[in-house]
Design an enzyme around this catalytic site. Structure first.
Site, PDB file in Angstrom:
ATOM      1  N   LYS A  53       0.839  -1.201   0.000  1.00 44.05           N
ATOM      2  CA  LYS A  53       0.000   0.000   0.000  1.00 44.05           C
ATOM      3  C   LYS A  53       0.872   1.248   0.000  1.00 44.05           C
ATOM      4  CE  LYS A  53      -3.792  -2.364   2.247  1.00 44.05           C
ATOM      5  NZ  LYS A  53      -4.467  -2.764   3.494  1.00 44.05           N
ATOM      6  N   GLN A  97      -4.803  -1.290   9.610  1.00 44.35           N
ATOM      7  CA  GLN A  97      -4.608  -2.626   9.054  1.00 44.35           C
ATOM      8  C   GLN A  97      -5.144  -3.676  10.035  1.00 44.35           C
ATOM      9  OE1 GLN A  97      -3.341  -3.287   5.905  1.00 44.35           O
ATOM     10  NE2 GLN A  97      -3.941  -5.402   6.317  1.00 44.35           N
ATOM     11  N   ASP A 120     -11.239   2.748   4.083  1.00 45.55           N
ATOM     12  CA  ASP A 120     -11.530   1.314   4.034  1.00 45.55           C
ATOM     13  C   ASP A 120     -13.041   1.073   3.967  1.00 45.55           C
ATOM     14  OD1 ASP A 120      -9.873  -0.827   3.813  1.00 45.55           O
ATOM     15  OD2 ASP A 120      -9.518  -1.114   5.956  1.00 45.55           O
TER      16      ASP A 120
END
Ligand code: NAP
Length: 289
Positions: A53, A97, A120
């Site tokens: 990422k 994460q 997200d």
């Protein structure tokens, strides 16, 4: 034999498009969109995902940082960092994460992210916006699935769509997006009876389970579009999806491979979500929101 939908190629197109968008954003606002990723602990798979990422964000010209915290970090310290990033005007996207190390409550952490920075798409405000047809940030992998269907020219309006899996991360948002495109959507899950019969109805079949070859070739309606989100390992340790690819590709009209299908789209959509969030925040700041 089905057309193979090349996720790597589509993801590369999206990334190039985002890079152009980032350059235009920088020219207009004097700064690049900022993506901040929080990585707690040393889970090796998470470390690889986060590195990918970070690299992808740099490649498209974004600013940002990976905040690496020890597994022993306390919940309050982690929440403090999220609040700090929420308050920072230069931060457009915050990604925590998952999974978090034991002892940390991921639900509370995710719900602490400001929904306007929730790249997200996991906050309940984002999920609520999606299901009520309001603007908001949409989870990356589901957006990637829809982008692949669009790219392959699959007609969704009036199509029978079956989504296998109902997680908040994949199955449910994919179903919401298909419904928004006027497909007739069925969501199957571990308690569904006769999965094969349900899947055989599908013009569009999305598998998001996490079980190798759960979708057999004879589950696929001839000519159907098949999107395989699953990531599993075969007996040789090779990455594979939820669909028996060799058998399904004989029957389907179009199909995504694993690897090289949905996987590469997830990061591309994260970058796109960050650009969308940055533009929305700047518009709101200038009274155009
Ligand atoms: P998850 O939270 O474990 O959800 C799995 C879903 O599959 C659940 O809804 C479960 O039903 C359903 N299921 C389990 N066994 C089933 C069965 N025998 N028949 C029908 N449905 C069954 O997983 P997830 O986070 O949604 O991820 C799904 C897969 O996608 C995983 O392999 C994951 O690694 C992969 N993934 C890939 C990407 C990517 O970028 N390529 C991104 C995210 C996820 P219940 O709700 O009834 O338990």
């Amino acid at each position: 034999m089905a057309t193979i939908i090349d996720g790597k190629a589509v993801a590369a197109e999206v990334r190039a498009e985002v890079a152009r968008g980032v350059a235009a954003f920088r020219a207009e606002h004097g700064r690049a969109p900022g993506l901040h990723v929080i990585l707690a602990g040393e889970d090796p798979a998470s470390a690889v995902y986060v590195r990918n990422k970070e690299k992808a964000a740099v490649e498209v010209g974004m600013d940002g940082k990976v905040h690496r915290l020890p597994a022993s970090v306390g919940q309050e310290v982690l929440l403090g960092l999220v609040r700090e990033l929420n308050a920072d005007e230069l931060v457009d996207g915050i990604l925590v994460q998952l999974p978090l190390p034991k002892g940390l409550d991921s639900s509370t952490v995710v719900q602490t992210v400001n929904p306007s920075k929730d790249v997200d798409g996991l906050h309940t405000v984002s999920a609520g916006a999606l299901w009520s047809g309001r603007p908001g940030l949409v989870p990356c992998t589901p957006r990637g699935c829809l982008r692949l269907l669009e790219h392959a020219g699959i007609e969704l309006e009036g199509a029978r769509a079956v989504v296998v899996g109902r997680s908040p991360l994949v199955g449910k948002p994919v179903a919401a997006l298909l419904l928004e495109r006027n497909a007739t959507v069925t969501i199957a899950h571990s308690k569904s009876r006769d999965l094969g019969a349900i899947c055989r109805e599908a013009d569009v079949l999305v598998a998001a389970v996490g079980r190798r070859a759960i979708i057999r070739g004879d589950f696929v309606k001839p000519g159907a579009a098949v999107i395989d989100v699953g990531t599993n390992r075969d007996d040789q340790g090779k990455l594979c999806g939820d669909v028996d690819f060799a058998a399904a590709a004989q029957v389907a009209g179009a199909i995504t491979p694993v690897p090289g299908g949905v996987g590469p789209m997830t990061i591309a959509m994260l970058l796109e979500n960050t650009l969308i969030a940055a533009r929305a925040r700047e518009s709101a700041r200038h009274g155009r929101g």
